[in-house]
Write a protein that holds these residues in place. Structure first.
Motif, PDB file in Angstrom:
ATOM      1  N   ALA A  62     -12.187  46.959  42.546  1.00 61.10           N
ATOM      2  CA  ALA A  62     -11.599  46.866  43.884  1.00 61.10           C
ATOM      3  C   ALA A  62     -12.627  47.191  44.957  1.00 61.10           C
ATOM      4  O   ALA A  62     -12.678  46.542  46.012  1.00 61.10           O
ATOM      5  N   ILE A  63     -13.453  48.180  44.685  1.00 64.47           N
ATOM      6  CA  ILE A  63     -14.459  48.583  45.677  1.00 64.47           C
ATOM      7  C   ILE A  63     -15.388  47.408  46.010  1.00 64.47           C
ATOM      8  O   ILE A  63     -15.604  47.060  47.165  1.00 64.47           O
ATOM      9  N   VAL A  64     -15.924  46.781  44.960  1.00 62.81           N
ATOM     10  CA  VAL A  64     -16.831  45.659  45.196  1.00 62.81           C
ATOM     11  C   VAL A  64     -16.039  44.477  45.772  1.00 62.81           C
ATOM     12  O   VAL A  64     -16.510  43.770  46.657  1.00 62.81           O
ATOM     13  N   GLY A  65     -14.820  44.314  45.288  1.00 62.14           N
ATOM     14  CA  GLY A  65     -13.981  43.219  45.764  1.00 62.14           C
ATOM     15  C   GLY A  65     -13.720  43.286  47.260  1.00 62.14           C
ATOM     16  O   GLY A  65     -13.890  42.284  47.972  1.00 62.14           O
ATOM     17  N   ILE A  66     -13.354  44.474  47.751  1.00 62.36           N
ATOM     18  CA  ILE A  66     -13.115  44.560  49.201  1.00 62.36           C
ATOM     19  C   ILE A  66     -14.419  44.358  49.970  1.00 62.36           C
ATOM     20  O   ILE A  66     -14.439  43.785  51.062  1.00 62.36           O
ATOM     21  N   GLY A  67     -15.510  44.805  49.350  1.00 62.86           N
ATOM     22  CA  GLY A  67     -16.818  44.610  49.980  1.00 62.86           C
ATOM     23  C   GLY A  67     -17.124  43.133  50.144  1.00 62.86           C
ATOM     24  O   GLY A  67     -17.558  42.671  51.204  1.00 62.86           O
ATOM     25  N   ILE A  68     -16.869  42.350  49.078  1.00 61.50           N
ATOM     26  CA  ILE A  68     -17.150  40.913  49.133  1.00 61.50           C
ATOM     27  C   ILE A  68     -16.272  40.256  50.205  1.00 61.50           C
ATOM     28  O   ILE A  68     -16.753  39.483  51.044  1.00 61.50           O
ATOM     29  N   GLY A  69     -14.973  40.594  50.173  1.00 56.40           N
ATOM     30  CA  GLY A  69     -14.052  39.997  51.140  1.00 56.40           C
ATOM     31  C   GLY A  69     -14.458  40.309  52.567  1.00 56.40           C
ATOM     32  O   GLY A  69     -14.489  39.419  53.441  1.00 56.40           O
ATOM     33  N   ALA A  70     -14.774  41.573  52.812  1.00 57.01           N
ATOM     34  CA  ALA A  70     -15.172  41.976  54.157  1.00 57.01           C
ATOM     35  C   ALA A  70     -16.450  41.267  54.585  1.00 57.01           C
ATOM     36  O   ALA A  70     -16.572  40.797  55.729  1.00 57.01           O
ATOM     37  N   ALA A  71     -17.394  41.180  53.639  1.00 60.60           N
ATOM     38  CA  ALA A  71     -18.671  40.534  53.948  1.00 60.60           C
ATOM     39  C   ALA A  71     -18.460  39.072  54.318  1.00 60.60           C
ATOM     40  O   ALA A  71     -19.062  38.554  55.263  1.00 60.60           O
ATOM     41  N   MET A  72     -17.587  38.405  53.582  1.00 66.13           N
ATOM     42  CA  MET A  72     -17.325  36.984  53.842  1.00 66.13           C
ATOM     43  C   MET A  72     -16.649  36.774  55.194  1.00 66.13           C
ATOM     44  O   MET A  72     -16.726  35.694  55.771  1.00 66.13           O
ATOM     45  N   THR A  73     -15.985  37.817  55.679  1.00 67.46           N
ATOM     46  CA  THR A  73     -15.270  37.661  56.947  1.00 67.46           C
ATOM     47  C   THR A  73     -15.991  38.345  58.097  1.00 67.46           C
ATOM     48  O   THR A  73     -15.378  38.783  59.078  1.00 67.46           O
ATOM     49  N   GLY A  74     -17.314  38.513  57.955  1.00 70.86           N
ATOM     50  CA  GLY A  74     -18.103  38.920  59.107  1.00 70.86           C
ATOM     51  C   GLY A  74     -18.558  40.363  59.165  1.00 70.86           C
ATOM     52  O   GLY A  74     -19.198  40.771  60.128  1.00 70.86           O
ATOM     53  N   MET A  75     -18.206  41.170  58.155  1.00 67.92           N
ATOM     54  CA  MET A  75     -18.651  42.561  58.168  1.00 67.92           C
ATOM     55  C   MET A  75     -19.935  42.714  57.343  1.00 67.92           C
ATOM     56  O   MET A  75     -20.333  41.807  56.618  1.00 67.92           O
ATOM     57  N   ARG A  76     -20.559  43.896  57.474  1.00 72.28           N
ATOM     58  CA  ARG A  76     -21.736  44.224  56.650  1.00 72.28           C
ATOM     59  C   ARG A  76     -21.426  45.495  55.863  1.00 72.28           C
ATOM     60  O   ARG A  76     -21.908  46.579  56.188  1.00 72.28           O
ATOM     61  N   PRO A  77     -20.635  45.380  54.795  1.00 66.48           N
ATOM     62  CA  PRO A  77     -20.208  46.575  54.081  1.00 66.48           C
ATOM     63  C   PRO A  77     -21.322  47.179  53.213  1.00 66.48           C
ATOM     64  O   PRO A  77     -22.171  46.450  52.690  1.00 66.48           O
ATOM     65  N   VAL A  78     -21.279  48.510  53.115  1.00 66.62           N
ATOM     66  CA  VAL A  78     -22.137  49.219  52.162  1.00 66.62           C
ATOM     67  C   VAL A  78     -21.184  49.956  51.242  1.00 66.62           C
ATOM     68  O   VAL A  78     -20.553  50.934  51.654  1.00 66.62           O
ATOM     69  N   VAL A  79     -21.032  49.451  49.998  1.00 65.69           N
ATOM     70  CA  VAL A  79     -20.108  50.128  49.094  1.00 65.69           C
ATOM     71  C   VAL A  79     -20.895  50.940  48.084  1.00 65.69           C
ATOM     72  O   VAL A  79     -22.042  50.627  47.769  1.00 65.69           O
ATOM     73  N   GLU A  80     -20.267  52.036  47.630  1.00 66.98           N
ATOM     74  CA  GLU A  80     -20.972  52.905  46.683  1.00 66.98           C
ATOM     75  C   GLU A  80     -20.274  52.899  45.336  1.00 66.98           C
ATOM     76  O   GLU A  80     -19.065  53.086  45.252  1.00 66.98           O
ATOM     77  N   ILE A  81     -21.045  52.638  44.277  1.00 70.35           N
ATOM     78  CA  ILE A  81     -20.570  52.820  42.905  1.00 70.35           C
ATOM     79  C   ILE A  81     -21.229  54.103  42.430  1.00 70.35           C
ATOM     80  O   ILE A  81     -22.460  54.175  42.321  1.00 70.35           O
ATOM     81  N   MET A  82     -20.402  55.101  42.169  1.00 71.51           N
ATOM     82  CA  MET A  82     -20.904  56.474  41.984  1.00 71.51           C
ATOM     83  C   MET A  82     -21.997  56.580  40.919  1.00 71.51           C
ATOM     84  O   MET A  82     -22.998  57.250  41.110  1.00 71.51           O
ATOM     85  N   TYR A  83     -21.797  55.906  39.783  1.00 68.94           N
ATOM     86  CA  TYR A  83     -22.801  55.880  38.722  1.00 68.94           C
ATOM     87  C   TYR A  83     -23.032  54.423  38.322  1.00 68.94           C
ATOM     88  O   TYR A  83     -22.067  53.666  38.209  1.00 68.94           O
ATOM     89  N   ILE A  84     -24.285  54.054  38.076  1.00 65.08           N
ATOM     90  CA  ILE A  84     -24.557  52.679  37.645  1.00 65.08           C
ATOM     91  C   ILE A  84     -23.856  52.397  36.316  1.00 65.08           C
ATOM     92  O   ILE A  84     -23.553  51.252  35.997  1.00 65.08           O
TER      93      ILE A  84
END
Lengths: 324, 392
Positions: A62-84
């Motif tokens: 969900a974290i990456v998903g909202i990031g992608i959606g936001a990015a596609m609609t004009g935002m510049r999201p920085v999302v964090e995945i706590m551990y690789i």
């Protein structure tokens, strides 16, 4: 020049980019009120509020998903995945969505998304919280993969990642957060895709990145006393790889050692080494050497953990062998 | 079967060891795994067990304070107590058989260091950059001993070998430096052979009359065959002026006086001074001039004057070395050189009878740009007639 920690440098980059551009926002597990598991987003929530610094449910997809959606609609999201180590949970979003959308829509949309995460050993956190999975991400066309080793590089590269119109995986290292380094007060950025010669030398080239870069520099310093002149190159960006800088160095030294923390088989060194074979074969004076993590799940025991990843003594030994 | 006992390499850094004691005597029967000898390396002593079963046929190095390099053969184990063994082995170059290696790796057994070999099944092990460098420097890889991993030839080995070549030269030969004099000769003769279309005419001269004349004249002053040759050649060239030509700057120069060059061998080369205006000189005058010029050539006191404007017709005589005949290279800017062989008695046919005569072979080398075969042939025939008959 003032010296600040790697953590502070990242925090400054985020703060400055959020101030500069109102489309930049951060989201991730515990990044807002708590300030992030490793404190990188500390105080950002207080400064920018709920809208721009968001705590998310425990769902990497969900974290990456909202990031992608936001990015596609004009935002510049920085999302964090706590551990690789949690990347597999959102690999569908990264590999099949973020990396491919711009291509599949014929360039009609773009994904200016930055995924911050952190990896590596050093805290005895066991097999689920200590991995170095960067090589997985190198295999996905459409991504950029950045792994800074110093405070200076961390700040400059995070700013470039945020400003980049393509998805960038920004991989920090849990053992670097407290290490201080010089960072200027004034604004600067570092271009993605450019390696940095951290120490000049003529006898052998060490290619490394992230924490292993510091080990390599330390080894080079010790070897200098034995009259062995090591050139240490910080790759900084693994994808795209700066072959120009690598080539130039190999033409000079004719010998290469790749020092990497990830497991050896199918690791970053395998890719970098093969590129060298393709482009620099005529300049090689010895087989390309890899000093890499052992092909094992990372042990929890601090003693075994140390054995499972390259140490300064390993680097010294291999440099002596290849230059003898 | 003979099995070598070697000084084992008991650690990464061990280069040599001392034999503290032999646990067996020569002739003793040894079982595999029995203690055979004791080695001291660095600080520790090790008991070394036998890798083989058989008779301790020979101890080459008894216990002593002398260090022995690792992998040196120190003794032999044989199947039979009286088996023949090699005379004087030094260092084992044999590759260790796989089975022995297995044994060698087993607990406490010696680790055997193999000789570094740059050649592996006929292929030279060389790094790409070293290979390229050797090619550029014209160095053969097979001459280089590699010091890289497994004997691989690396860049530094090529550079090291190049340094040796430069300082010591190849052990198989010495490098002789060109002297300026040698270089001039080389350039001149190379120029001649590459630019002048040579052809050769040979003829046998009968020398009986000249020999008689030489003996007669020599009663007063010593006259040589060469003096006679110069004398008669000059007089014949008078009738064949092309032989007196020189080609300078693509210009054919026909000189008015007849000067003859004489090829004289000196210490470190060959020189061709000129005897001037010989057609108008008596045989005695020619002889004196010739003597004088040869002496000065040997003493290296020839002047520029003696060299004239370069060679013209040249006489080269190797008769004194018993050479029967030879072809000489024209000395530019001249267009002809006459190579003269030894004078010797030969059976000849005269009026259908075989008689004995003094003979001499003469070979003319001519520049075909200036002189054709018929002209050269007529010259040689005329010269022959005059020398044989001593008359114009």
């Amino acid at each position: 020049m003032r010296e600040i920690t790697y953590r502070q440098a990242l925090n400054e980059a985020l703060k400055e980019e959020m101030e500069r551009d109102s489309t930049v926002f951060s989201a991730g597990e515990d990044i807002a009120i708590y300030g992030g598991a490793y404190g990188v987003t500390a105080d950002l929530w207080k400064k920018f509020g709920d809208d721009r610094v968001k705590d998310t449910p425990i769902s990497e997809s969900a974290i990456v998903g909202i990031g992608i959606g936001a990015a596609m609609t004009g935002m510049r999201p920085v999302v964090e995945i706590m551990y690789i180590d949690f990347i597999p949970l959102c690999l569908e979003q990264i590999a099949n969505q973020a990396a491919k959308i711009r291509y599949m829509f014929g360039g009609k949309t773009k994904v200016p998304l930055t995924i911050r995460t952190e990896g590596g050993t050093g805290r005895s956190l066991g097999a689920h919280h200590s991995q170095s999975l960067e090589a997985w991400l190198l295999h996905i066309p459409g991504l950029k993969v950045v792994m800074p080793s110093t405070s200076y590089d961390a700040k400059g590269l995070l700013k470039s990642a945020i400003r980049d119109d393509n998805p960038v995986i920004f991989i920090e290292h849990k053992m670097l957060y407290n290490i201080k380094g010089p960072v200027p007060e004034e604004e600067y950025t570092i271009p993605i895709g450019i390696a940095d010669i951290k120490k000049e030398g003529k006898d052998v080239t060490i290619l490394s990145y992230s924490r292993m870069m510091l080990f390599s520099l330390e080894a080079a310093k010790i070897l200098e006393k034995d009259g062995i002149n090591v050139e240490v190159i910080d790759l900084r960006t693994l994808l795209p790889l700066d072959m120009e800088t690598i080539k130039k160095s190999i033409k000079k030294t004719n010998k290469v050692i790749i020092v990497e923390e990830d497991t050896k088989t199918g690791g970053t060194g395998a890719e970098v080494g093969m590129k060298i074979m393709e482009e620099c074969f005529d300049y090689l004076d010895a087989p390309i050497k890899r000093i890499a993590g052992a092909d094992v799940p990372m042990p929890k025991s601090p003693v075994l953990e140390k054995i499972a990843i390259p140490q300064i003594d390993d680097i010294i030994r291999e440099v002596k062998l290849i230059t003898s | 079967m003979i099995k070598e006992i070697i000084m084992p390499k008991l650690g990464e850094t061990m280069e040599e060891g001392y034999i503290v004691r032999w646990a067996k005597n020569e002739g003793d029967y040894v079982k595999k795994g029995e203690v055979l000898f004791e080695v001291m390396s660095d600080k520790t002593n090790f008991e070394i067990e036998s890798l083989y079963e058989g008779y301790l046929r020979k101890i080459l190095y008894p216990a002593s304070d002398t260090s022995i390099a690792v992998i040196t053969v120190i003794g032999y184990i044989t199947d039979k107590p009286d088996e023949e063994i090699p005379e004087k082995p030094q260092i084992s170059e044999k590759k260790v058989e796989p089975k022995q290696t297995e044994d060698a790796i087993s607990k406490e057994a010696p680790i055997i260091k193999q000789e570094k070999k740059s050649v592996d099944e006929g292929r030279i092990k060389v790094s790409p950059v070293a290979k390229k460098l050797a090619e550029e420097m014209g160095i053969s890889l097979s001459d280089i001993q590699g010091t890289g991993e497994g004997g691989r030839i690396e860049k530094k080995d090529v550079l090291y070998y190049a340094e040796i070549l430069k300082s010591q030269g190849n052990p198989q030969y010495e490098v002789m430096q060109w002297t300026p004099f040698r270089k001039i000769i080389a350039d001149k003769l190379t120029y001649s052979k590459q630019n002048i279309p040579h052809y050769y005419l040979s003829s046998r001269f009968l020398m009986d009359n000249i020999t008689k004349e030489k003996e007669k004249k020599s009663k007063e002053k010593k006259i040589t065959y060469t003096d006679f040759l110069i004398f008669w050649t000059a007089r014949t060239i008078k009738d064949f002026p092309l032989l007196n030509a020189a080609v300078v700057n693509n210009q054919i120069r026909l000189y008015k006086t007849i000067d003859i060059g004489l090829a004289i061998s000196i210490e470190d080369g060959l020189i061709v001074p000129i005897i001037k205006d010989v057609a108008n000189k008596t045989i005695e005058e020619i002889s004196s001039l010739r003597e004088n010029i040869v002496t000065r050539a040997k003493n290296k006191t020839l002047s520029k004057e003696d060299m004239g404007e370069g060679a013209r017709f040249v006489i080269s005589n190797l008769g004194m070395f018993g050479v029967k005949n030879f072809s000489a290279i024209i000395s530019p800017p001249g267009v002809a050189i006459m190579a003269v062989g030894t004078i010797e008695k030969e059976p000849i046919i005269k009026s259908n009878n075989i008689t004995i005569a003094e003979t001499m072979w003469v070979t003319l080398s001519l520049d075909h740009r200036i002189i054709d075969g018929t002209y050269g042939g007529k010259f040689l025939q005329t010269l022959q007639k005059r020398i044989e008959n001593l008359e114009i």
